[in-house]
Every structure is written in structure tokens, then in C-alpha cells.
Scaffold this active site. Structure first.
Site, mmCIF file in Angstrom:
data_model
loop_
_atom_site.group_PDB
_atom_site.id
_atom_site.type_symbol
_atom_site.label_atom_id
_atom_site.label_comp_id
_atom_site.label_asym_id
_atom_site.label_seq_id
_atom_site.Cartn_x
_atom_site.Cartn_y
_atom_site.Cartn_z
ATOM 1 N N GLU A 178 43.602 40.397 28.219
ATOM 2 C CA GLU A 178 42.265 40.965 28.185
ATOM 3 C C GLU A 178 42.366 42.482 28.104
ATOM 4 O OE1 GLU A 178 38.276 41.286 31.002
ATOM 5 O OE2 GLU A 178 39.668 39.625 31.302
ATOM 6 N N ASN A 221 40.562 38.715 36.495
ATOM 7 C CA ASN A 221 39.724 37.524 36.321
ATOM 8 C C ASN A 221 40.682 36.342 36.322
ATOM 9 O OD1 ASN A 221 37.297 39.063 35.974
ATOM 10 N ND2 ASN A 221 38.013 39.558 33.916
ATOM 11 N N LYS A 298 39.814 40.155 43.018
ATOM 12 C CA LYS A 298 38.499 40.560 42.521
ATOM 13 C C LYS A 298 37.515 39.485 42.955
ATOM 14 C CE LYS A 298 35.881 41.309 38.220
ATOM 15 N NZ LYS A 298 35.961 41.465 36.747
ATOM 16 N N GLU A 302 30.918 40.455 38.340
ATOM 17 C CA GLU A 302 30.911 39.978 36.957
ATOM 18 C C GLU A 302 31.113 38.463 36.873
ATOM 19 O OE1 GLU A 302 32.471 43.774 34.454
ATOM 20 O OE2 GLU A 302 34.026 42.578 35.424
ATOM 21 N N ARG A 335 39.747 44.823 45.112
ATOM 22 C CA ARG A 335 39.030 45.699 44.184
ATOM 23 C C ARG A 335 37.622 46.013 44.673
ATOM 24 N NH1 ARG A 335 38.331 44.419 38.475
ATOM 25 N NH2 ARG A 335 39.200 46.355 37.696
ATOM 26 N N ARG A 354 23.773 50.794 38.924
ATOM 27 C CA ARG A 354 25.057 50.147 39.200
ATOM 28 C C ARG A 354 26.039 51.104 39.881
ATOM 29 N NH1 ARG A 354 28.857 48.063 34.232
ATOM 30 N NH2 ARG A 354 30.864 48.519 35.178
ATOM 31 N N ASP A 383 32.844 52.526 34.805
ATOM 32 C CA ASP A 383 33.872 51.644 34.242
ATOM 33 C C ASP A 383 34.708 52.362 33.198
ATOM 34 O OD1 ASP A 383 35.348 49.406 33.680
ATOM 35 O OD2 ASP A 383 33.759 48.326 32.642
ATOM 36 N N GLU A 411 40.348 50.904 26.889
ATOM 37 C CA GLU A 411 39.255 49.958 26.653
ATOM 38 C C GLU A 411 38.034 50.612 26.013
ATOM 39 O OE1 GLU A 411 36.263 47.049 29.214
ATOM 40 O OE2 GLU A 411 38.046 47.893 30.172
ATOM 41 N N TRP A 560 24.100 45.512 32.237
ATOM 42 C CA TRP A 560 25.431 45.978 32.632
ATOM 43 C C TRP A 560 25.435 47.340 33.302
ATOM 44 C CZ3 TRP A 560 28.412 42.063 32.976
ATOM 45 C CH2 TRP A 560 28.251 40.994 32.119
#
Length: 843
Positions: A178, A221, A298, A302, A335, A354, A383, A411, A560
Site C-alpha cells: 500500500e 491496515n 492501528k 479509517e 498509532r 479532523r 496526513d 504518497e 476525509w
């Protein structure tokens, strides 16, 4: 501390593919002349092959051979002999009769390095430290430093970890990564952990050379199947190849594993059956991997499960795992990236934010975490954006161990298709003074544990290497991995020094190579910020899909939380206490006051903290909107210079790496123009305010594809509209028939660069060819999804938008320009526009 020798170009090495990274051990020029000063043997004070000291002996032998062409034997006793390189722990050196009175006190993983004529001592506080010292010595030699010196070096923090976001399976036979742009996983294949872990061993070697001491080998994840017996055996294979390099294995956990894998009816962290299940799993892992570093978790973010399902706290969750690993000396990294995207609604709630989440979730838990829990905090509150303020959570956890999470993989920052050297960005965070309780409180001193006298702390870097021989997908991106390790060891290093060291080790000692790559690297982040998103607006990337290409329209109206609140008149998040989301108030008083006031907020974070009209004047005197226009033009213009800078190195870098990086820099130059036009076009349309310099929307060198004579092509309205010049492109009328777009040119005869902007979708490999008067100028294929590695796109958008340029084309007035597109699969050979540019002009 050191001076390095520089050399004029002295001939090329054979073609290289990047696999050796900065550990090439390339021969020094006139290497024979150094032989008399080099020790005659190596003494490694441990002959056990899994020992980092044994590895250090082998590495020294390989390095001396490569750099100087001198073969040294490795022995395992007589540490007091003359003309030798002795490597081992201080304790073993003392036990063997060595004098240790002059050795400074060392911390865990620290080392002492002394070069006195042909006598070299490399002594670690532990075996890992001895290996680090050996790599340091070889790094100096490889850069031409053969002087005498002695010094001790201790790491800034005990935790210097890498997070790999690798998956066992994801829609294919290879383990996927990822946010990884360098190919499939080096660890996993066919849903299992590979038998052959050669690449994992090579990776551990690279990481050990920069002081990284652990790798979490799977995605945050996480997947519960990692805890099956077969996969635990596979994890042992990885740990076994890591161990000789002093790199420990860590594991990311799926919080609901007791229910998902274990057959329990709950995953409540306080339920006795759940506690027992996790203890049993942990015992099984440590029986296989006695030096396992610990866990990464985590939870409740999300869509990931977590303790909130059972009304438990995040501290309850973290402490569950900390208790299981504590008897083994393990750590639980937990996290702080916790937020609920299902509850965010910017339209209805002006105060929704957020960015507030981390402090809201964790501040009240300060002091409730066990002493082997480390809260892992992303460097900014959102992020991994191109610029963010430091996360205020660092200033709100005074009784809790913390680590900073930095993303080495790019990213939101060009995904290795764009060169963006990250240390200058990281340094804005690490060197920031949070002024906790009115006292100096640099972020780097907080995460090391020093500021609040915490026992643990440090760094977690998201690296996401893959099977590509360049590891990260781009040769120049490797400077970020190198610099991450060096900064985790010593965050006071300058960005300039780090890239210079890396360049000498990676590309050689030619001063022009070092100077040019240093210049390009140091200019890359400011340029990227300029042509993507500045003034603290964040990177205006496509937030809904691949996080790669431009799409400012996607930033608002989504759950988001990376919002800009842009409308026809104004832009920016109001994060003040008096009128906004209150985020500014999460900082200590001095910092909060600075950000609360628009006059004292730095311009580069203005739109992060304040909602202002487009006509708001900056400290420069420009309006916000004019700064946007100018910055996007300036950033993309800088990106154009990267090509010529790199081309100046032709013949000074081996052909393979030179050509591979040149291809990427040319792509970046073209895509920076896509960014420039998409962002400027969007805000020009939204605000209705013209560019004072008349550039935005006025492209005199362009021929719009939809205005050409079309046969087999038809116009197509692109969405969002700003992703195409004049909002439209052309596509073939069917997926089985080629299209032709032609135009008679009305130009001053001369030499031009002919640029074609097209869309390269990941659903086919269309082909295009350009003709002038029926003579081919050039052709290409839409295959970037196979060669660039960035997130693919199935649409005509800012991610698929691409430019190819044919240089120095002789063009006459009345010439017939024709482009033939042949669709493939579902990709309809899309075209946006053609630019005929006099040499030296960028449209």
C-alpha cells in the site's frame, strides 16, 4: 568534522541498476596509493555467523576490497595486534586485553571509532553498535576520507523503525504494498511469506548501514492471517535474515483477530479470554523470534476495528499489547492516527476539523499508558501533506512515550515519479520549538524522550520498498530513505550534508555530480510545494482516489477532512479559537497566540489557520490568488530546469541510471505543467479573478485537440473541467478504430519543441504517432502504469494527464501537423493539446 576528497571525472563504472544503493563500495581513484596506510587484517570479536560483529567483519572485508582493491583476512582473536581493524563490543575488546580507558561512555547502539595510522578500533556498546561503527568507517572511506580521527557516536533515540505497508495478497499473486511505488512486496508472494528472503537480507543491510534497528514488516491496515502457525514460521524466516544486521522484526496487528481468526465472540481488550488469546499468540511468536521488537497497532481509524466497539479507551487497547510483550523486552507502538471519517461534515459544521482528533482522543489519556507503549504520531495533524504545522499532540503528552511518523514513500508528494527530497520538510517539524510550559521544546527533543525524561521514543518511517532494483521506484528517491536513518540517529544533521554524503556514496566523488544533485534535491521540495499547493492549503491532490494527480475540487465536500473551504470569494480553514475550529488552541500558549493572529501566522501556513478572501494581502504584498498564480508558475518553471541539470551529468553517471532518471525528470517537468494549469485554472474559474500577468487561461502556443480536424476522434468533456486545457479533450470514436487529428500550422518558420499533452489511462496501452507533412516526428505508447509506479487512473484526469516533448523540430509555415492515435483495450488514445514552443520557451 571531516573533509572529503573530490575528484574530476575519472571514467565510468559499469552500468548499475540501483540495487546496492549507497553501499556500492566503488573503487577510489588511485586506490593503490592508499595501500600502505590500510591495516593488514580485520579482527572481528565474534565468529558466530548470526552475530552483527561477524557481519561487520565480512562487511569490512568486502568494503576494503571494493574501495581499495586490497584483500584482508578476517580473524577472530588477538584484538591487540598491530596494523588491524578491530571490531566488536567494548566488553569483548576489554576481555581480550584491549585498553578501554580512553573510550567515552556509550549508550545502547552507540559506537566508538578510532583511526590511528594503520590501527583502527570500531567498538560498540553492543554488537549492533559495532556494526553501525563499521558501516560509518566504510562510509567515510568510500567518500575519500582516510584521515586520522577518534570520536564516539550515540543515537538520538532508541526507536528507529521502518513501517512497511506490505500485504500478503491484494487482488493478485504477488504481495502488494500500500502506497508503494517500487513494485510488489519483497517479503510476500501467493498469499504466503516467501521461502527465499534474499531481498529482505539485502534490505536489512541497507537499513543497518543508516542505523535503523527494526522493521514492522506488514501493513498498519493489518491482516489477521499473519498470526497463523504457517505465517508465524514465515515471519521467523524474515527475522532470521534480519538478525545478522541487528534489525529486529516488528508486526502490525489486526485488532479484531481474536474474533476474526481465533474464533472468540469478542475482541474486547479487557475480556479475559481476549487477553489470554493475545498472550498465547505473543508467546508463540517469541518462541520463534526471541528478539522480536514488538507490535504496531492501528485502531478505530479509517474503518479499522478498535476498543471503542466495547467502550474501552485507546490506553486500554495499547496496554493489552504492551503487557504481552513486556516480559520479552518488547514495545507496543500505538498509532495516534485516530479519527472517524463517518462523522465529519464540513457543510453542516463550521467547527468540524479532523486536525483536532489526535489531541481530543489522546490528551486525556496522558499518563495512563504503560512504560513500554510508544504513541506514534504523524508529523502533522492531517496526513503527510506538503506542508503542515507540527502535530500539537507532541506538546500534550508529557507523561507518555512518543515517536514521530515520517513518510519516506511520497504518497502525497509525487509518488517517486516526481523528485522531492524530503529532509528539508522534515526539518521544519523536527526543529520546531513547541514552547511547552514556556520552555524550549524542540520536537526532536520531545520524541527522543529527552525533553520530558521519557524512557522510550524515536522515529517510525514509512518506507514501502518493493522488488524494483531501485527499491523505491526511483534512483533519486533513495536519498530520502538514507536521510531518514541518518536523521533518526542525529536529527541535527543538515539536509545539505545528508544529500552530499548520499550522492558521493551513490554516484561517486566527482564534484560536479555532487553539486548538481545537491542543487536539484534542495530545490525539489520548494518547487513541488509551489506547483501543487502553497500557503498551507496542503497538497491539492486527488483525495478521493490515488492521492497523486491534481484535483483541487476533490478537497471539499468529502468526509476525509483535508478541506480548504474554498468558495467563490474566500479560501482556507479557520482554525482559530475565537471563530474557527479551535485547533490553534491545542498548542502551548506562545505558539497558540502566534497562530491565532493572522498578522503573526507565517504566510506559508496562512490558509491552514485562517479563512481569508482571495484578495487578502500577504506579507509580500501580493494577494492570495496572485501568489497562487505566481507560485505555480515558478514551481513548474523550476521543475523544467531539473532536466537540463541532470543532462549536464551525461558521461559522469553510468548510462543505465542516467537514462532511467532522465526519463522521470522529463515526465516530472511535463506533469508539473499539468499541476500548474489544473490548480490555477480551478481557482481562476472559482474566484473569477484574473492573473495580473495575463498567463492563466491564455496559452498562445497551444493548439487545442478539439479544434483540430478530426477523423475517428470526437471531443470529450473532461471532469473536473480544469483537468484539461479549455476543459475538453478528444477520444477515439470507438475502441477499435484509430483516430486522426490534423491542423495546418500558421507559424514563423524555425526550430521548435513540439509537446503533446495526452491522457495515459491504466486500462490499455494506446499508441500515438506525430507527423509533419506525412514524415514521422516520433511515436510513443501509453504504458506509464508499467514504468512509473505511481497510483494509476482509469479516467481522463490530473493523474493520467501526461506530456511528451519532441525537441528541435524544424517547422515551416503551412506545414501539416497530424497525430494518429490507436486505442487499446478501453483506453481511447485521448489527446488534450499540442504546443509548438520556440526553443527555451515553456507554455
Amino acid at each position: 568534522m571531516f573533509s572529503f576528497l573530490f575528484f574530476a571525472s575519472f571514467g565510468l563504472v559499469a552500468a548499475e541498476n540501483g540495487l546496492d544503493g549507497w553501499l556500492r563500495y566503488a573503487p577510489l581513484p588511485s586506490a593503490d596509493s592508499y595501500h600502505d596506510g590500510i591495516p593488514s587484517k580485520i579482527v572481528a570479536l565474534n565468529d558466530t555467523k548470526i552475530s552483527p560483529v561477524y557481519t561487520a567483519g565480512q562487511e569490512l572485508q568486502q568494503g576494503i576490497s571494493g574501495i581499495f582493491g586490497k584483500e584482508l583476512d578476517v580473524q577472530y582473536d588477538d584484538c591487540t595486534s598491530f596494523s588491524s581493524i578491530v571490531v566488536g563490543t567494548v566488553e569483548e575488546y576489554s576481555n581480550g586485553g584491549g585498553e578501554t580507558d580512553d573510550i567515552p561512555e556509550l549508550e545502547a547502539d552507540g559506537f566508538y571509532l578510532s583511526v590511528d595510522g594503520d590501527s583502527v578500533k570500531i567498538l560498540g556498546q553492543n554488537e549492533r553498535g559495532a556494526l553501525y561503527g563499521a558501516f560509518e568507517y566504510l562510509s567515510l572511506l568510500a567518500q575519500g576520507n582516510t584521515s586520522e580521527f577518534s570520536y564516539a557516536s550515540n543515537p538520538s533515540a532508541p526507536i528507529r523503525w521502518i513501517n512497511q505497508w506490505d500485504n500478503l495478497v491484494s487482488g493478485g499473486t504477488h504481495g502488494s504494498v500500500e502506497r508503494g511505488y517500487g513494485g510488489p512486496s519483497i517479503f510476500y508472494k501467493d498469499g504466503y511469506i516467501k521461502e527465499d528472503q534474499t531481498r529482505a537480507a539485502q534490505y536489512a543491510r541497507l537499513l543497518a548501514s543508516i542505523g535503523v534497528n527494526a522493521v514492522v514488516v506488514n501493513n498498519v491496515n493489518a491482516n489477521a492471517s499473519f498470526l497463523t502457525e504457517a505465517n508465524m514460521d514465515g515471519l521467523k524466516r524474515i527475522a532470521d535474515v534480519f538478525r545478522p544486521y541487528g534489525v529486529q522484526l516488528g508486526l502490525s496487528l489486526f485488532f479484531a483477530s481474536p474474533k476474526d481468526l481465533g474464533g472468540l465472540d469478542t475482541f474486547d481488550p479487557l475480556d479475559e479470554s481476549v487477553v489470554e488469546w493475545w498472550h498465547d499468540v505473543t508467546d508463540k511468536l517469541y518462541r520463534r523470534i526471541p528478539d522480536m521488537a514488538g507490535y504496531l497497532v492501528k485502531a478505530n481509524s479509517e474503518g479499522q476495528p478498535g476498543p471503542f466497539t466495547y467502550n474501552r479507551t485507546l490506553a486500554d487497547a495499547a496496554n493489552l499489547f504492551a503487557k504481552t510483550v513486556k516480559p520479552y523486552g518488547g514495545v507496543c507502538m500505538f498509532r495516534a492516527f485516530v479519527y472517524d471519517h463517518t462523522t465529519l461534515n464540513q457543510t453542516l459544521d463550521w467547527k468540524a476539523d479532523r486536525a483536532n482528533a489526535a489531541v481530543e482522543f489522546f490528551k486525556e489519556l496522558d499518563g495512563q499508558f504503560m512504560d513500554n507503549v510508544v504513541v506514534q504520531i504523524k508529523y502533522g495533524p492531517i496526513d503527510f501533506q506538503v506542508r503542515e504545522p507540527v502535530s500539537p499532540l507532541f506538546a500534550n503528552l508529557l507523561e507518555t512515550n512518543t515517536a514521530i511518523e515520517l513518510q519516506i514513500t511520497q504518497e502525497y508528494l509525487g509518488q517517486q515519479a516526481h523528485v522531492v527530497y524530503l529532509p528539508p520538510l522534515w526539518k521544519t517539524i523536527l526543529d520546531f520549538d513547541l514552547r511547552v510550559e514556556g520552555q524550549p521544546s524542540l520536537t526532536r527533543e520531545i520524541v527522543s524522550g529527552a525533553r520530558f525524561k521519557r524512557p522510550l521514543g524515536g522515529y517510525a518511517g514509512v518506507a514501502n520498498v518493493g522488488t524494483n532494483t531501485t527499491w523505491l521506484g526511483s534512483h533519486l528517491a533513495m536519498s530520502n530513505l538514507y536521510a531518514y536513518g541518518r536523521l533518526a540517529w542525529d536529527p541535527t544533521h543538515s539536509s545539505e550534508r545528508l544529500v552530499q554524503d548520499w550522492t558521493r556514496l551513490t554516484f561517486g566523488l566527482d564534484s560536479s555530480v555532487v553539486d548538481t544533485i545537491t542543487q536539484l534535491s534542495l530545490e525539489s521540495w520548494p518547487a513541488y510545494e509551489n506547483y501543487t499547493g502553497n500557503l498551507g492549503i496542503q497538497t491539492l491532490t486527488d483525495i478521493l482516489f490515488g492521492h497523486y494527480g491534481p484535483n483541487p475540487a476533490s478537497q471539499d465536500g468529502n468526509p476525509w477532512g483535508q478541506w480548504t473551504r474554498a468558495d467563490n470569494d474566500s479560501i482556507g480553514m479557520d482554525r482559530t479559537v475565537w471563530n474557527g475550529t479551535g485547533f490553534a488552541g491545542q498548542y502551548p500558549a506562545e505558539v497558540a497566540a502566534m497562530y491565532e493572529d493572522i498578522e503573526t501566522t507565517p504566510d506559508d501556513l496562512l490558509l491552514w489557520f485562517h479563512h481569508v478572501p482571495y484578495t487578502q494581502r500577504l506579507k509580500s504584498g501580493k494577494t492570495v490568488i496572485q501568489h497562487f498564480y505566481d507560485a505555480h508558475y515558478a514551481g513548474s518553471a523550476t521543475a523544467q530546469t531539473f532536466v537540463s541539470l541532470w543532462e549536464s551529468l551525461k558521461g559522469k553517471i553510468d548510462d543505465q541510471r542516467y537514462e532511467e532518471q532522465l526519463f522521470r525528470l522529463k515526465y516530472q517537468a511535463g506533469h508539473s505543467l499539468v499541476w500548474r494549469d489544473a490548480v490555477n485554472g480551478f481557482y481562476h474559474s472559482l474566484s473569477g479573478i484574473a492573473d495580473e500577468k495575463g498567463r492563466v487561461g491564455n496559452y498562445s502556443w497551444r493548439i487545442e485537440a478539439e479544434n483540430m480536424t478530426l477523423e475517428g476522434y470526437e471531443p470529450y468533456s473532461v471532469h473536473p473541467p480544469s483537468m484539461a486545457s479549455e476543459t475538453r479533450a478528444i477520444v477515439t470514436s470507438s475502441n477499435s478504430t484509430q483516430g486522426t487529428a490534423s491542423a495546418v500550422l500558421s507559424v514563423k518558420p524555425g526550430t521548435y519543441n513540439l509537446a503533446v499533452n495526452y491522457f495515459d489511462l491504466a486500462i490499455g496501452r494506446s499508441k500515438w504517432e506525430v507527423f509533419l507533412n506525412e514524415e514521422s516526428v516520433g511515436s510513443w505508447e501509453g504504458d506509464s502504469e508499467y514504468v512509473l509506479g505511481h497510483a494509476p487512473s482509469f479516467y481522463l484526469d490530473g493523474t493520467s494527464a501526461t506530456r511528451i516533448t519532441f525537441e528541435n523540430v524544424e517547422v515551416g509555415n503551412g506545414d501539416l501537423l497530424k497525430i494518429v492515435g490507436v486505442p487499446d483495450g478501453e483506453e481511447p488514445a485521448p489527446l488534450d493539446y499540442v504546443s509548438l514552443l520556440p526553443v527555451g520557451i515553456v507554455d
